[in-house]
Design a protein around this motif. Sequence first.
Motif, PDB file in Angstrom:
ATOM      1  N   GLU A 299      31.170 118.525  31.038  1.00  0.00           N
ATOM      2  CA  GLU A 299      30.261 117.764  29.993  1.00  0.00           C
ATOM      3  C   GLU A 299      31.088 117.988  28.530  1.00  0.00           C
ATOM      4  N   ILE A 300      31.829 118.434  27.731  1.00  0.00           N
ATOM      5  CA  ILE A 300      32.443 118.774  26.962  1.00  0.00           C
ATOM      6  C   ILE A 300      33.142 117.140  27.056  1.00  0.00           C
ATOM      7  N   LEU A 301      34.018 116.989  27.474  1.00  0.00           N
ATOM      8  CA  LEU A 301      34.406 116.370  27.522  1.00  0.00           C
ATOM      9  C   LEU A 301      33.999 114.583  28.068  1.00  0.00           C
ATOM     10  N   ASP A 302      32.628 114.375  28.235  1.00  0.00           N
ATOM     11  CA  ASP A 302      31.694 113.517  28.791  1.00  0.00           C
ATOM     12  C   ASP A 302      31.488 113.153  27.952  1.00  0.00           C
TER      13      ASP A 302
ATOM     14  N   GLU B 192      38.205  96.034  32.196  1.00  0.00           N
ATOM     15  CA  GLU B 192      37.092  95.505  31.971  1.00  0.00           C
ATOM     16  C   GLU B 192      35.660  96.245  31.127  1.00  0.00           C
ATOM     17  N   ASN B 193      35.753  97.074  31.613  1.00  0.00           N
ATOM     18  CA  ASN B 193      33.878  98.077  31.580  1.00  0.00           C
ATOM     19  C   ASN B 193      34.157  99.152  30.044  1.00  0.00           C
ATOM     20  N   ARG B 194      35.988  98.885  30.260  1.00  0.00           N
ATOM     21  CA  ARG B 194      36.532 100.377  29.436  1.00  0.00           C
ATOM     22  C   ARG B 194      38.024  99.493  27.908  1.00  0.00           C
ATOM     23  N   ALA B 195      36.872  99.202  27.983  1.00  0.00           N
ATOM     24  CA  ALA B 195      37.823  97.793  26.971  1.00  0.00           C
ATOM     25  C   ALA B 195      38.304  98.575  25.136  1.00  0.00           C
ATOM     26  N   LYS B 196      36.994  98.962  25.148  1.00  0.00           N
ATOM     27  CA  LYS B 196      37.227  99.659  23.738  1.00  0.00           C
ATOM     28  C   LYS B 196      37.255 101.160  23.872  1.00  0.00           C
ATOM     29  N   LEU B 197      37.749 102.119  25.094  1.00  0.00           N
ATOM     30  CA  LEU B 197      38.700 103.474  25.197  1.00  0.00           C
ATOM     31  C   LEU B 197      39.743 103.249  25.641  1.00  0.00           C
ATOM     32  N   PHE B 198      40.374 101.387  26.258  1.00  0.00           N
ATOM     33  CA  PHE B 198      41.520 101.203  26.053  1.00  0.00           C
ATOM     34  C   PHE B 198      42.528 101.305  24.148  1.00  0.00           C
TER      35      PHE B 198
ATOM     36  N   SER C 133      39.987 114.474  28.729  1.00  0.00           N
ATOM     37  CA  SER C 133      39.150 113.065  28.878  1.00  0.00           C
ATOM     38  C   SER C 133      39.195 112.214  29.653  1.00  0.00           C
ATOM     39  N   ILE C 134      40.916 111.449  28.813  1.00  0.00           N
ATOM     40  CA  ILE C 134      41.500 110.422  29.636  1.00  0.00           C
ATOM     41  C   ILE C 134      41.908 110.657  31.288  1.00  0.00           C
ATOM     42  N   LYS C 135      42.037 111.833  31.697  1.00  0.00           N
ATOM     43  CA  LYS C 135      41.999 112.629  32.892  1.00  0.00           C
ATOM     44  C   LYS C 135      40.902 113.137  34.138  1.00  0.00           C
ATOM     45  N   GLN C 136      39.788 112.934  33.408  1.00  0.00           N
ATOM     46  CA  GLN C 136      38.850 113.242  33.928  1.00  0.00           C
ATOM     47  C   GLN C 136      38.534 112.223  34.662  1.00  0.00           C
ATOM     48  N   LEU C 137      38.728 110.722  33.350  1.00  0.00           N
ATOM     49  CA  LEU C 137      38.570 109.405  33.955  1.00  0.00           C
ATOM     50  C   LEU C 137      38.940 108.467  34.831  1.00  0.00           C
ATOM     51  N   THR C 138      40.764 108.792  34.769  1.00  0.00           N
ATOM     52  CA  THR C 138      41.214 108.556  35.867  1.00  0.00           C
ATOM     53  C   THR C 138      41.054 108.774  37.390  1.00  0.00           C
ATOM     54  N   ASN C 139      40.382 110.348  36.631  1.00  0.00           N
ATOM     55  CA  ASN C 139      40.518 111.113  38.044  1.00  0.00           C
ATOM     56  C   ASN C 139      39.233 110.743  38.683  1.00  0.00           C
ATOM     57  N   ASP C 140      38.627 110.177  38.008  1.00  0.00           N
ATOM     58  CA  ASP C 140      37.097 109.421  39.117  1.00  0.00           C
ATOM     59  C   ASP C 140      37.823 107.435  39.411  1.00  0.00           C
ATOM     60  N   MET C 141      38.601 106.973  38.460  1.00  0.00           N
ATOM     61  CA  MET C 141      39.438 106.149  39.190  1.00  0.00           C
ATOM     62  C   MET C 141      39.703 105.879  40.389  1.00  0.00           C
ATOM     63  N   GLU C 142      40.310 107.052  40.706  1.00  0.00           N
ATOM     64  CA  GLU C 142      41.298 107.462  42.292  1.00  0.00           C
ATOM     65  C   GLU C 142      40.358 107.678  42.693  1.00  0.00           C
ATOM     66  N   LYS C 143      39.397 108.388  42.379  1.00  0.00           N
ATOM     67  CA  LYS C 143      38.114 108.239  43.736  1.00  0.00           C
ATOM     68  C   LYS C 143      37.223 107.573  44.677  1.00  0.00           C
ATOM     69  N   GLU C 144      37.235 106.090  42.929  1.00  0.00           N
ATOM     70  CA  GLU C 144      36.720 105.003  43.592  1.00  0.00           C
ATOM     71  C   GLU C 144      37.478 103.919  44.220  1.00  0.00           C
TER      72      GLU C 144
END
Length: 202
Positions: free
Chosen positions: A13-16, A99-105, A60-71
């Motif tokens: 939750e903190i990371l999100d 595309e959906n995470r342009a600002k994040l990059f 946070s980035i690790k959690q995000l990339t893990n989510d991408m890897e699951k997809e």
Amino acid sequence: MAVPVEHDKRKHEILDKALSLFIEEGYEDVTFQKIADRCGITRTTLYIYFKNKREIFSWSIKQLTNDMEKELLIVVQDKSLNTEECLRKLFDVMLTFCENRAKLFQVLLSYLLQLQKTQVSVNDRVRRRFLRLHHLITGIIIKGQKTGEFKVLPIKKVDDMLYMILENAVFHIVVLGQTNLDEMKKIAGFTINLICKEKNME
């Protein structure tokens, strides 16, 4: 057993919430206190989970990339797709993700530039983070060559060529400020045509 589960849930939750804050304000302007405030906890409580802002962003980035890897794994494990279709869908998912995470990059670039000033090898960090992605692409290439869908070409060179499309997509987002990657998707499709047997190049 309930305590570790609760601890992990709070950490996620903190990371999100921290990632949303980084995207809104940029890496430099976010402070440890701001993260604590966004999460509705004290700095002392936040220190239980993370030692500093950099660690929070990295996780946070690790959690995000893990989510991408699951997809991506869902695509790879889809038995209804042949190898070529799998590779095409994989790139569509990855480029849409970017595309959906342009600002994040853009925030990520700022973070990496700061990290570089501390003599940390940014190249090693990025390579380690996306090593599993390379393995996924390589696995599909090998399978496609075995099934006869792909031409027998040097696997590493094909993997590097495909991976460079993703790097180029990130460059377009971060440096050129483009958020629409339709052209990159066409390039990905054309490149996949090149490695497929008997494909129309038009």
